[in-house]
Design a protein around this motif. Structure first.
Motif, mmCIF file in Angstrom:
data_model
loop_
_atom_site.group_PDB
_atom_site.id
_atom_site.type_symbol
_atom_site.label_atom_id
_atom_site.label_comp_id
_atom_site.label_asym_id
_atom_site.label_seq_id
_atom_site.Cartn_x
_atom_site.Cartn_y
_atom_site.Cartn_z
ATOM 1 N N UNK A 111 5.025 0.459 15.274
ATOM 2 C CA UNK A 111 3.985 0.997 16.142
ATOM 3 C C UNK A 111 4.558 1.893 17.243
ATOM 4 N N UNK A 112 5.860 1.750 17.497
ATOM 5 C CA UNK A 112 6.495 2.508 18.580
ATOM 6 C C UNK A 112 6.318 4.013 18.386
ATOM 7 N N UNK A 113 6.466 4.469 17.157
ATOM 8 C CA UNK A 113 6.443 5.907 16.904
ATOM 9 C C UNK A 113 5.082 6.483 16.560
ATOM 10 N N UNK A 114 4.023 5.670 16.591
ATOM 11 C CA UNK A 114 2.707 6.167 16.192
ATOM 12 C C UNK A 114 2.180 7.290 17.090
ATOM 13 N N UNK A 115 2.397 7.249 18.415
ATOM 14 C CA UNK A 115 1.919 8.377 19.249
ATOM 15 C C UNK A 115 2.546 9.713 18.849
ATOM 16 N N UNK A 116 3.855 9.688 18.524
ATOM 17 C CA UNK A 116 4.518 10.925 18.094
ATOM 18 C C UNK A 116 3.955 11.387 16.752
ATOM 19 N N UNK A 117 3.745 10.432 15.833
ATOM 20 C CA UNK A 117 3.250 10.777 14.506
ATOM 21 C C UNK A 117 1.837 11.355 14.565
ATOM 22 N N UNK A 118 1.004 10.862 15.497
ATOM 23 C CA UNK A 118 -0.349 11.392 15.625
ATOM 24 C C UNK A 118 -0.336 12.871 16.012
ATOM 25 N N UNK A 119 0.688 13.272 16.772
ATOM 26 C CA UNK A 119 0.794 14.678 17.177
ATOM 27 C C UNK A 119 1.370 15.546 16.066
ATOM 28 N N UNK A 120 2.238 14.956 15.251
ATOM 29 C CA UNK A 120 2.879 15.734 14.184
ATOM 30 C C UNK A 120 2.042 15.816 12.912
ATOM 31 N N UNK A 121 1.211 14.821 12.673
ATOM 32 C CA UNK A 121 0.449 14.754 11.428
ATOM 33 C C UNK A 121 -0.426 15.980 11.178
ATOM 34 N N UNK A 122 -1.131 16.508 12.197
ATOM 35 C CA UNK A 122 -1.923 17.730 11.953
ATOM 36 C C UNK A 122 -1.073 18.907 11.493
ATOM 37 N N UNK A 123 0.157 19.017 12.018
ATOM 38 C CA UNK A 123 1.055 20.091 11.597
ATOM 39 C C UNK A 123 1.477 19.896 10.142
ATOM 40 N N UNK A 124 1.688 18.633 9.748
ATOM 41 C CA UNK A 124 2.041 18.332 8.359
ATOM 42 C C UNK A 124 0.914 18.767 7.426
ATOM 43 N N UNK A 125 -0.318 18.456 7.815
ATOM 44 C CA UNK A 125 -1.469 18.781 6.961
ATOM 45 C C UNK A 125 -1.636 20.284 6.754
ATOM 46 N N UNK A 126 -1.150 21.078 7.702
ATOM 47 C CA UNK A 126 -1.248 22.538 7.580
ATOM 48 C C UNK A 126 -0.415 23.067 6.422
ATOM 49 N N UNK A 127 0.620 22.323 6.037
ATOM 50 C CA UNK A 127 1.514 22.771 4.969
ATOM 51 C C UNK A 127 1.190 22.104 3.632
ATOM 52 N N UNK A 128 0.090 21.357 3.584
ATOM 53 C CA UNK A 128 -0.303 20.680 2.351
ATOM 54 C C UNK A 128 -1.564 21.312 1.777
ATOM 55 N N UNK A 129 -1.656 21.471 0.459
ATOM 56 C CA UNK A 129 -0.587 21.201 -0.512
ATOM 57 C C UNK A 129 0.553 22.209 -0.377
ATOM 58 N N UNK A 130 1.740 21.791 -0.772
ATOM 59 C CA UNK A 130 2.930 22.634 -0.659
ATOM 60 C C UNK A 130 2.798 23.848 -1.581
ATOM 61 N N UNK A 131 3.051 25.030 -1.011
ATOM 62 C CA UNK A 131 2.900 26.261 -1.779
ATOM 63 C C UNK A 131 4.206 27.035 -1.949
ATOM 64 N N UNK A 132 5.266 26.585 -1.272
ATOM 65 C CA UNK A 132 6.534 27.322 -1.345
ATOM 66 C C UNK A 132 7.701 26.376 -1.127
ATOM 67 N N UNK A 133 8.911 26.854 -1.429
ATOM 68 C CA UNK A 133 10.112 26.056 -1.215
ATOM 69 C C UNK A 133 10.347 25.851 0.283
ATOM 70 N N UNK A 134 10.046 26.884 1.079
ATOM 71 C CA UNK A 134 10.176 26.749 2.535
ATOM 72 C C UNK A 134 9.235 25.676 3.057
ATOM 73 N N UNK A 135 8.019 25.672 2.504
ATOM 74 C CA UNK A 135 7.051 24.646 2.896
ATOM 75 C C UNK A 135 7.551 23.252 2.558
ATOM 76 N N UNK A 136 8.307 23.125 1.476
ATOM 77 C CA UNK A 136 8.865 21.827 1.088
ATOM 78 C C UNK A 136 9.806 21.299 2.166
#
Length: 229
Positions: A111-136
């Motif tokens: 649970x310690x890292x959940x606040x950080x993950x909540x901020x990063x998760x929207x950025x992750x979703x922007x790259x999904x589905x993966x469309x390039x090797x850079x995106x990977x």
């Protein structure tokens, strides 16, 4: 000798912690692969995902090592480093019992890292589905910040290192230990998941981690006792 032992400890934590990684990260790894467009090689995707993940682990280790390196107390005495090392092994013991299914309390550590993950998760979703090797690589790098008790355990070892470089090396050792399971998970998802999440496999792996932690704690206390004589 302590550094070599710690590197081996973290490699074993990553490898034997595969029973936990498959449950937590295996679903993500499989989902990334299933969303893969036809023009991207599955093997390349899996390798680049994990390259990005290991890069984030190294960054976490470097940050933790730099934090302790900049602390005046750590620069003046090794006592605090020893305390952190003992704490890391106590946490390793608890994580081993958690992996074995004996002690569920260690799950709360994630649970310690959940606040950080909540901020990063929207950025992750922007790259999904993966469309390039850079995106990977980018997805893999963000994936590396997923809340995980095993990563936090490795980070505590990095904090005890009092060195940014050594801290990064510690987290890389842990990351390399996770590779066999997660690389295989991307290719043999169904078969591997069933094996690694079997109760007997989890029990054996968890007890190995717990036993290793006990051995390290015993060694530390034995050395302290010998030096006091």
């Amino acid at each position: 000798m302590l550094q070599e032992t710690t590197l081996l400890t973290l490699f074993l934590l990553g490898f034997l912690g595969g029973t936990h990684c498959v449950g937590m990260c295996g679903g993500l790894s499989s989902a990334f692969v299933l969303q893969l467009p036809p023009h991207i090689s599955r093997i390349k995707l899996i390798l680049l995902l994990n390259l990005g993940r290991l890069g984030s682990y190294a960054l976490i280790g470097a940050l933790m090592g730099a934090l302790s390196q900049s602390t005046l107390l750590l620069n003046e005495t090794r006592l605090f480093q020893m305390i952190l090392f003992v704490a890391a092994n106590v946490l390793l013991l608890l994580m081993g019992l958690y992996l074995a299914g004996i002690f569920a309390g260690a799950a709360h550590i994630e649970r310690i890292g959940k606040p950080i993950w909540r901020k990063l998760n929207p950025h992750l979703n922007r790259f999904l589905p993966i469309q390039s090797l850079t995106g990977s690589v980018v997805v893999g790098a963000l994936w590396g910040w997923l809340p995980c008790g095993l990563v936090y355990n490795a980070a505590l070892y990095a904090l005890s290192s009092a060195s940014a470089g050594q801290g990064a090396l510690y987290l890389l050792a842990f990351g390399v230990g996770t590779l066999p399971n997660l690389l295989a998970m991307g290719i043999f998802a169904v078969q591997l998941r069933g094996f690694l999440q079997a109760k007997a496999v989890r029990l054996v792996a968890g007890l190995w981690v717990a036993a290793w932690a006990c051995w390290q704690l015993w060694t530390v206390f034995q050395n302290l006792y010998s030096s006091s004589q």
